[in-house]
Motif scaffolding. Structure first.
Motif, PDB file in Angstrom:
ATOM      1  N   ALA A   1      57.875  56.592  26.419  1.00 14.16           N
ATOM      2  CA  ALA A   1      58.301  56.202  27.766  1.00 14.16           C
ATOM      3  C   ALA A   1      57.402  55.088  28.306  1.00 14.16           C
ATOM      4  N   GLU A   2      57.940  54.350  29.270  1.00 13.73           N
ATOM      5  CA  GLU A   2      57.181  53.267  29.893  1.00 13.73           C
ATOM      6  C   GLU A   2      55.920  53.849  30.536  1.00 13.73           C
ATOM      7  N   PRO A   3      54.796  53.160  30.419  1.00 13.84           N
ATOM      8  CA  PRO A   3      53.548  53.684  30.993  1.00 13.84           C
ATOM      9  C   PRO A   3      53.647  53.798  32.517  1.00 13.84           C
ATOM     10  N   SER A   4      52.941  54.797  33.038  1.00 14.00           N
ATOM     11  CA  SER A   4      52.965  55.020  34.492  1.00 14.00           C
ATOM     12  C   SER A   4      52.120  53.972  35.204  1.00 14.00           C
ATOM     13  N   ASP A   5      52.312  53.900  36.537  1.00 13.93           N
ATOM     14  CA  ASP A   5      51.514  52.971  37.334  1.00 13.93           C
ATOM     15  C   ASP A   5      50.026  53.274  37.209  1.00 13.93           C
ATOM     16  N   GLU A   6      49.706  54.560  37.131  1.00 10.20           N
ATOM     17  CA  GLU A   6      48.299  54.949  37.013  1.00 10.20           C
ATOM     18  C   GLU A   6      47.687  54.398  35.725  1.00 10.20           C
ATOM     19  N   GLU A   7      48.429  54.528  34.619  1.00  5.44           N
ATOM     20  CA  GLU A   7      47.944  53.992  33.345  1.00  5.44           C
ATOM     21  C   GLU A   7      47.821  52.464  33.392  1.00  5.44           C
ATOM     22  N   LEU A   8      48.815  51.843  34.034  1.00  3.39           N
ATOM     23  CA  LEU A   8      48.797  50.391  34.130  1.00  3.39           C
ATOM     24  C   LEU A   8      47.620  49.903  34.971  1.00  3.39           C
ATOM     25  N   ARG A   9      47.333  50.629  36.094  1.00  2.00           N
ATOM     26  CA  ARG A   9      46.224  50.226  36.948  1.00  2.00           C
ATOM     27  C   ARG A   9      44.882  50.390  36.234  1.00  2.00           C
ATOM     28  N   LYS A  10      44.776  51.439  35.413  1.00  2.00           N
ATOM     29  CA  LYS A  10      43.545  51.625  34.635  1.00  2.00           C
ATOM     30  C   LYS A  10      43.351  50.452  33.671  1.00  2.00           C
ATOM     31  N   ARG A  11      44.443  50.056  33.047  1.00  2.00           N
ATOM     32  CA  ARG A  11      44.366  48.932  32.112  1.00  2.00           C
ATOM     33  C   ARG A  11      44.031  47.638  32.854  1.00  2.00           C
ATOM     34  N   TYR A  12      44.629  47.480  34.011  1.00  2.00           N
ATOM     35  CA  TYR A  12      44.371  46.282  34.824  1.00  2.00           C
ATOM     36  C   TYR A  12      42.895  46.228  35.209  1.00  2.00           C
ATOM     37  N   ALA A  13      42.345  47.380  35.599  1.00  2.00           N
ATOM     38  CA  ALA A  13      40.944  47.424  36.018  1.00  2.00           C
ATOM     39  C   ALA A  13      40.003  47.126  34.848  1.00  2.00           C
ATOM     40  N   SER A  14      40.333  47.660  33.679  1.00  4.96           N
ATOM     41  CA  SER A  14      39.450  47.476  32.526  1.00  4.96           C
ATOM     42  C   SER A  14      39.558  46.073  31.927  1.00  4.96           C
ATOM     43  N   GLU A  15      40.674  45.397  32.184  1.00  3.64           N
ATOM     44  CA  GLU A  15      40.877  44.063  31.609  1.00  3.64           C
ATOM     45  C   GLU A  15      41.064  43.012  32.697  1.00  3.64           C
ATOM     46  N   LYS A  16      40.487  43.268  33.857  1.00  4.12           N
ATOM     47  CA  LYS A  16      40.723  42.402  35.013  1.00  4.12           C
ATOM     48  C   LYS A  16      40.300  40.955  34.760  1.00  4.12           C
ATOM     49  N   GLN A  17      39.300  40.790  33.907  1.00  2.00           N
ATOM     50  CA  GLN A  17      38.838  39.428  33.651  1.00  2.00           C
ATOM     51  C   GLN A  17      39.920  38.567  33.012  1.00  2.00           C
ATOM     52  N   ARG A  18      40.882  39.198  32.357  1.00  6.91           N
ATOM     53  CA  ARG A  18      41.977  38.434  31.745  1.00  6.91           C
ATOM     54  C   ARG A  18      42.846  37.756  32.800  1.00  6.91           C
ATOM     55  N   PHE A  19      42.879  38.313  33.988  1.00 11.93           N
ATOM     56  CA  PHE A  19      43.785  37.826  35.021  1.00 11.93           C
ATOM     57  C   PHE A  19      43.060  36.986  36.074  1.00 11.93           C
ATOM     58  N   VAL A  20      41.898  36.533  35.676  1.00 10.78           N
ATOM     59  CA  VAL A  20      41.155  35.641  36.551  1.00 10.78           C
ATOM     60  C   VAL A  20      41.266  34.225  36.001  1.00 10.78           C
ATOM     61  N   GLN A  21      41.793  33.337  36.823  1.00  8.75           N
ATOM     62  CA  GLN A  21      41.838  31.932  36.440  1.00  8.75           C
ATOM     63  C   GLN A  21      40.424  31.371  36.588  1.00  8.75           C
ATOM     64  N   PRO A  22      39.760  31.000  35.483  1.00  7.06           N
ATOM     65  CA  PRO A  22      38.367  30.544  35.588  1.00  7.06           C
ATOM     66  C   PRO A  22      38.271  29.232  36.360  1.00  7.06           C
ATOM     67  N   GLU A  23      37.083  28.990  36.852  1.00  3.17           N
ATOM     68  CA  GLU A  23      36.851  27.741  37.567  1.00  3.17           C
ATOM     69  C   GLU A  23      37.118  26.561  36.639  1.00  3.17           C
ATOM     70  N   GLN A  24      37.784  25.557  37.180  1.00  7.50           N
ATOM     71  CA  GLN A  24      38.093  24.348  36.413  1.00  7.50           C
ATOM     72  C   GLN A  24      37.560  23.130  37.152  1.00  7.50           C
ATOM     73  N   ARG A  25      37.183  22.134  36.369  1.00  8.47           N
ATOM     74  CA  ARG A  25      36.612  20.924  36.950  1.00  8.47           C
ATOM     75  C   ARG A  25      37.335  19.700  36.395  1.00  8.47           C
ATOM     76  N   LEU A  26      37.758  18.815  37.330  1.00  8.39           N
ATOM     77  CA  LEU A  26      38.446  17.582  36.960  1.00  8.39           C
ATOM     78  C   LEU A  26      37.392  16.517  36.669  1.00  8.39           C
ATOM     79  N   VAL A  27      37.393  16.021  35.424  1.00  9.71           N
ATOM     80  CA  VAL A  27      36.262  15.243  34.935  1.00  9.71           C
ATOM     81  C   VAL A  27      36.709  13.910  34.333  1.00  9.71           C
ATOM     82  N   SER A  28      35.899  12.877  34.571  1.00  6.69           N
ATOM     83  CA  SER A  28      35.970  11.619  33.826  1.00  6.69           C
ATOM     84  C   SER A  28      34.592  11.346  33.249  1.00  6.69           C
ATOM     85  N   HIS A  29      34.553  10.580  32.166  1.00  7.47           N
ATOM     86  CA  HIS A  29      33.226  10.258  31.612  1.00  7.47           C
ATOM     87  C   HIS A  29      33.252   8.889  30.948  1.00  7.47           C
TER      88      HIS A  29
END
Length: 633
Positions: free
Chosen positions: A243-271
């Motif tokens: 069966a499809e995972p419950s919201d509780e299971e999904l939230r646990k996964r989200y919490a443990s892998e939260k770094q995956r859903f963070v857009q890292p800082e980006q810098r617009l660069v010329s050199h």
């Protein structure tokens, strides 16, 4: 074979036989289990070994490419031939020779070149600019780290270092170009006539002639070898899921892998890059630094792009005014990275030394990292969980099928019963494949392999991609056999008549050619044979004319004044043409457009570069000890 022995041997006779076998093994062959003279590599180039797995991966890769390119015309048996395998291995040996030459001569792929290549891959770009998010997503889908992928790219580029350097240093001179253009645009005046088809005096073909010709050409009338196979398949998409995972299971996964859903800082660069040569002297380093400091002192946001176009030695970004796009931490080398992420928006750095040289960096803009909320990524988490569940289930079932069919090598029935998967059967197919699963080159290759076809065993697990695999067992084998004479009699009879006609026509063509070469006028020869002459002046190599005639027209030597060159041309359709070349003129170079000359010069330089590379590889081979292990092919 071992299974058959086990089935037939019971009681005390088997004990005696096995005991004698063990004794013989201990006396004569046991050391072979501990001392093997069979090298584990397929080839050894100097000290580097090309192992069997790497070789087989290359064979499989090329087989798959050929299957995709050739479609229905693909013949998987080509890749089973020893000459094909040796040709592939020879290419791998050439690559290793080039890599070893790189090491000996201090050539390496710079970090800058590797990054530029990755940034140029369309799959990693958004609106023509490198996109770090797309890059990371692709790496995740391929189960690769940035370091793994960068090493693959670096190795691929390294193989091209020497060939590229040779190509870049190869030139085609004006004299070579003119000579080739004169030949390419050469014009020839031709006359020709086609011999009329001769009437056969004898159209009777005896039974004995038909029988003799059929036996001599039996290979032309063969029905190909065919097999049909039984198979059990595992299709991941068809397997039942939890069966499809419950919201509780999904939230646990989200919490443990939260770094995956963070857009890292980006810098617009010329050199702006000022190169420092490899193994640079202190004086060269001082000159490069002085130049970089001067540019850094003059640079400001208003004219940075202009300075980059004028002074930067990074050819990839120079034409873009030094623009490198949005970069994340870890994408560039350590020195560049450290300087970039210590800067403030709008700042232009002092010269930063890296392995590529001195960089003047302009930080144009900053995008802060953002975290996506659970609600936004919930569907993605569900999809990933479902996919993971499906993959896990598929791998489990496929693994059990592989184990079961290996433990029961002569039948698919035990695996079918244990896994509740039906046994299916294909229609007969040849080595070129068939329909359904038999259309896959891997299945066709396995079906005609010695282990499956001759030994009668199940195949190994054949991965068809996309969580789809099969194990096959030969159901029916139809050996190659000649078609009955009665079935092909009419064709054989016509072939005999065609041969007779061709022999008569060849004789007629030879006689006519002899008359022309003795000096008889072409008009008279044609008239005597009931043919008419066609005259075509200033024919070029790409003229609209039957290929055999055009080819022969440009193979004949230049005629002497008033003495044409003659040939009898086999038109490959049962007819002959008598050809005369009356005049040859070199091409008019003044009519060749400059862009055509430039394009041709580039093509010739590439061709010369290729030949020079081949000569270098031949020299490297002559100086390197190379061992090929034929038994491992």
């Amino acid at each position: 074979m071992l299974q058959a022995m086990r089935n037939k041997m019971h009681g005390w006779p088997s004990i005696i036989v096995l005991g004698l076998a063990v004794l013989a093994m201990s006396l004569f062959g046991m050391e072979s289990y501990f001392m093997s003279n069979d090298d584990a590599f397929v080839a050894k180039v100097g000290k580097h070994e090309i192992d069997q797995r790497a070789f087989q991966d290359r064979v499989n890769q090329l087989r798959q490419q050929a299957a995709e390119q050739q479609g229905e015309q693909f013949d998987s048996s080509t890749f089973e031939k020893n000459e094909t395998k040796l040709r592939i291995l020879d290419g791998m040996v050439d690559e290793q020779l080039l890599l070893q030459a790189n090491a000996d001569w201090g050539l390496r792929v710079s970090d800058q070149a590797m990054r530029e290549y990755i940034a140029s891959i369309p799959a990693f770009q958004v609106n023509g600019q490198f996109d770090g998010t797309s890059y990371r997503a692709w790496l995740t889908s391929q189960y690769k780290t940035p370091e793994m992928f960068e090493n693959e790219i670096r190795s691929s580029l390294a193989i091209q270092l020497l060939p590229s350097a040779i190509n870049d240093s190869t030139i085609a001179t004006d004299a070579q170009l003119d000579r080739f253009l004169k030949l390419l645009s050469q014009r020839r005046d031709l006359r020709y006539f086609q011999l009329p088809r001769p009437a056969l005096d004898n159209k009777t073909v005896s039974d004995a002639e038909i029988e003799t010709w059929y036996k001599a050409h039996q290979a032309d009338y063969m029905n190909p070898e065919q097999v049909s196979v039984k198979y059990v398949e595992v299709v991941g998409a068809d397997l039942p899921l939890a069966a499809e995972p419950s919201d509780e299971e999904l939230r646990k996964r989200y919490a443990s892998e939260k770094q995956r859903f963070v857009q890292p800082e980006q810098r617009l660069v010329s050199h702006i890059l000022i190169n420092v040569p490899a193994n640079a002297t202190p004086e060269q380093q001082k000159v490069a630094l002085a130049k970089a400091e001067k540019i850094a002192a003059e640079a400001n946001p208003g004219d940075f792009a202009k300075l980059a176009e004028q002074d930067s030695q990074d050819l990839g970004s120079r034409r873009l005014g030094g623009d490198l796009g949005w970069l994340e931490k870890g994408v560039t080398n350590e020195a560049f990275d450290s300087a970039l992420f210590a800067m403030q928006k709008g700042q232009i750095s002092k010269p930063v030394l890296s392995s590529d040289g001195y960089h003047i960096i302009w930080l144009r803009d900053v995008r802060s990292g953002e975290s996506k909320p659970f609600e936004e990524v919930r569907d993605q988490l569900v999809k990933e969980a479902t996919t993971a569940d499906r993959d896990r289930t598929y791998n489990e079932v496929a693994g059990k099928m592989s184990d079961n069919t290996y433990q029961n090598p002569t039948s698919l029935e035990p695996a079918s019963v244990a896994l509740k998967l039906p046994i299916k059967t294909t229609a007969l197919f040849t080595r070129k494949g068939g329909e359904g699963v038999a259309a896959n080159p891997k299945v066709a290759a396995a079906a005609f392999s010695d282990d499956v076809l001759v030994q009668g065993n199940n195949s190994g697990l054949i991965d068809l991609g996309n969580n789809h695999s099969v194990v096959i067992h030969v159901d029916q084998h139809v050996p190659a056999a000649a078609k009955p004479l009665a079935e092909v009699r009419a064709d054989v009879q016509q072939k005999i008549l065609d041969e007779r006609a061709a022999a008569v026509e060849k004789k007629q063509a030879d006689e006519a050619l002899a008359r022309l070469r003795k000096g008889e006028a072409m008009d008279d020869v044609a008239k005597s044979l009931g043919a008419s002459i066609t005259t075509v002046n200033e024919v070029v190599r790409h003229a609209q004319m039957p290929a055999p005639l055009l080819t022969q027209a440009f193979l004949l030597p230049h005629p002497a004044a008033g003495k044409p060159q003659f040939a009898a041309v086999d038109m490959l359709d049962g007819s002959y043409v008598l050809l005369a070349v009356d005049k040859v003129q070199d091409g008019d170079l003044s009519k060749v457009p400059p862009e055509q000359r430039d394009s041709l010069r580039q093509q010739m330089a590439q061709a010369y570069g290729y030949e020079a590379t081949r000569e270098l590889i031949d020299q490297l081979k002559a100086k390197t000890k190379i061992k090929i292990n034929q038994q491992r092919l």
